[in-house]
Design a protein around this motif. Structure first.
Motif, short mmCIF file in Angstrom:
data_model
loop_
_atom_site.label_atom_id
_atom_site.label_comp_id
_atom_site.label_asym_id
_atom_site.label_seq_id
_atom_site.Cartn_x
_atom_site.Cartn_y
_atom_site.Cartn_z
N ARG A 187 0.74 -1.26 0.09
CA ARG A 187 0.08 0.14 0.13
C ARG A 187 0.78 1.12 -0.10
NH1 ARG A 187 -5.55 -0.96 3.43
NH2 ARG A 187 -6.47 -2.51 1.91
N LEU A 188 2.05 1.28 0.64
CA LEU A 188 2.88 2.18 0.74
C LEU A 188 3.41 2.39 -0.86
CD1 LEU A 188 4.69 1.75 4.02
CD2 LEU A 188 3.25 3.75 3.67
N GLU A 189 3.84 1.50 -1.55
CA GLU A 189 4.26 1.78 -2.82
C GLU A 189 3.23 2.35 -3.65
OE1 GLU A 189 5.19 -2.29 -4.24
OE2 GLU A 189 6.81 -2.66 -2.78
N ARG A 190 1.81 1.94 -3.43
CA ARG A 190 0.84 2.67 -4.18
C ARG A 190 0.91 4.16 -3.67
NH1 ARG A 190 -2.63 -0.75 -6.71
NH2 ARG A 190 -2.35 -2.97 -6.07
N ASP A 303 -2.94 10.02 -12.65
CA ASP A 303 -2.68 8.69 -12.81
C ASP A 303 -3.30 7.86 -11.63
OD1 ASP A 303 -2.81 6.15 -13.54
OD2 ASP A 303 -0.50 6.01 -13.71
N LEU A 304 -4.65 7.55 -11.73
CA LEU A 304 -5.21 6.86 -10.57
C LEU A 304 -5.19 5.65 -10.61
CD1 LEU A 304 -8.22 9.21 -10.42
CD2 LEU A 304 -6.23 9.46 -9.11
N ALA A 305 -4.45 5.11 -11.58
CA ALA A 305 -4.55 3.25 -11.66
C ALA A 305 -4.01 2.74 -10.73
CB ALA A 305 -3.30 3.04 -12.88
N ILE A 308 -6.92 1.11 -7.68
CA ILE A 308 -7.56 0.03 -8.04
C ILE A 308 -6.56 -0.97 -8.20
CG2 ILE A 308 -9.32 -1.12 -9.67
CD1 ILE A 308 -10.36 1.78 -10.49
N SER A 309 -7.00 -1.92 -7.16
CA SER A 309 -5.83 -3.35 -7.45
C SER A 309 -6.45 -4.53 -7.94
CB SER A 309 -5.52 -3.50 -5.71
OG SER A 309 -6.83 -3.79 -5.09
N HIS A 310 -7.85 -4.63 -7.75
CA HIS A 310 -8.50 -5.66 -8.52
C HIS A 310 -9.89 -5.27 -8.84
CE1 HIS A 310 -5.70 -7.45 -5.57
NE2 HIS A 310 -5.51 -8.28 -6.26
#
Length: 342
Positions: A187-190, A303-305, A308-310
């Motif tokens: 989550r920190l990477e995101r 970029d909001l990609a 959304i993880s799944h």
């Protein structure tokens, strides 16, 4: 059709329901995408909105959604069948105590008004991206409550979906000094991908130490503080809030966005002595913020990609819920629905 409803603690079912009808002032929306929110998981775990009183009837869930208008009730103006829309769920408490929920192929939307409950979507905006307007506006509402300015140094507790959405909205507001804290590295990477300048794993470094290093520190009335201007609590972890409160500087601002299940002790002497401003933020009556978040999405401003993880088909509802409950693997989990009329 099937509608997800909570029947009791840990008991969520896909109930067979009649198709919704549009009464006066209503529209029916064919749902294309609906996000799974932490509050949905909380309602399921607790067996209701607060987990105190037993449900008198099953609770429909689902409030982060977008789709297409398929029917109009009497008195509806400026809305056409076939209009692609994102829906602000505040009116009628959609998926949050009201009679309607968006974890279903179709939903009745009461009080249908452009710019308040319904927001038209440009053709280039994907429905799943549009469904992000709801959690993004939750973060934006908290920032507006705290009167966040571009020069503020902001710390976010928790890098779950709301924490991540808050990072995106801070960047939208021009804030460049953004720290975020969590225990889950993925989550920190995101958060880093979304623009956080410090994404700290509290298992490796204490929040107090990281903020003192990046935002500066000092001493007031014999107690240390950090230079953070605004704290956004999106974690709901008592220890993290207590730590933030204990290091808040003179006139720091703290917004509580997270859902707390039990009371938390607060050092009111420190609150008085440092004139700390603390406020809850539930994101009701936030049509302006909803519209602003959706405009940001439509403009492709960010970029909001990473949010959304799944994405799962509604037929895989329970698998999607399990994934959304797995903090190590997921961020925002989206349910997708067939876009053809039934």
């Amino acid at each position: 059709m099937q509608l997800a409803r909570v029947h009791g603690p840990g008991d969520v079912r896909l109930d067979e329901m009649e198709m919704p009808l549009a009464g006066a002032g209503d529209v029916v929306v064919r749902v294309a995408a609906c996000g799974i929110c932490g509050s949905d998981l909380s309602y399921i775990a607790q067996g209701g909105l607060g987990g105190v009183e037993p449900l008198s009837k099953p609770l429909p869930i689902g409030h982060e959604f977008a789709g297409t208008v398929v029917a109009l009730g009497p008195g509806v103006e400026d809305i056409d069948v076939g209009m692609r829309v994102a829906v602000n769920p505040d009116h009628g408490f959609i998926g949050g105590g009201g009679p309607d929920g968006a974890m279903a192929p179709f939903i009745r939307v009461s009080g249908a008004r452009i710019g308040e409950t319904l927001f038209p979507l440009p053709d280039h905006v994907d429905f799943a991206q549009a469904a992000l307007a709801e959690p993004l506006s939750v973060g934006l509402h908290a920032l507006k409550r705290m009167k966040v300015r571009p020069q503020d140094k902001v710390a976010i507790l928790g890098a779950g979906p709301i924490g991540l959405c808050t990072v995106a909205m801070l960047r939208h507001l021009g804030v460049t000094d953004i720290a975020i804290f969590d225990r889950v590295e993925s989550r920190l990477e995101r958060a880093r991908a979304l623009g956080a300048t410090l994404a700290c794993n509290v298992m490796a470094e204490r929040m107090t130490d990281a903020l003192a290093r990046t935002h500066g520190s000092g001493d007031r009335f014999g107690a240390p503080y950090v230079g953070t201007d605004v704290f956004i609590d999106a974690a709901g972890a008592p220890a993290a809030l207590t730590e933030a409160f204990g290091i808040a500087k003179y006139r720091a601002r703290i917004a509580i966005v997270a859902l707390y299940k039990k009371p938390v002790a607060i050092d009111l002497w420190r609150m008085m002595a440092n004139e700390i401003l603390m406020s809850g933020s539930i994101a009701i009556d936030r049509s302006a913020e909803f519209g602003e978040a959706l405009a940001m999405i439509a403009a492709g401003e960010q970029d909001l990609a990473p949010l959304i993880s799944h994405q799962f088909d509604f037929n895989d509802f329970h698998t999607a819920l399990a994934m959304a409950s797995d903090a190590d693997r997921s961020a925002k989990v989206m349910l997708r629905f067939a876009e053809e009329p039934a």
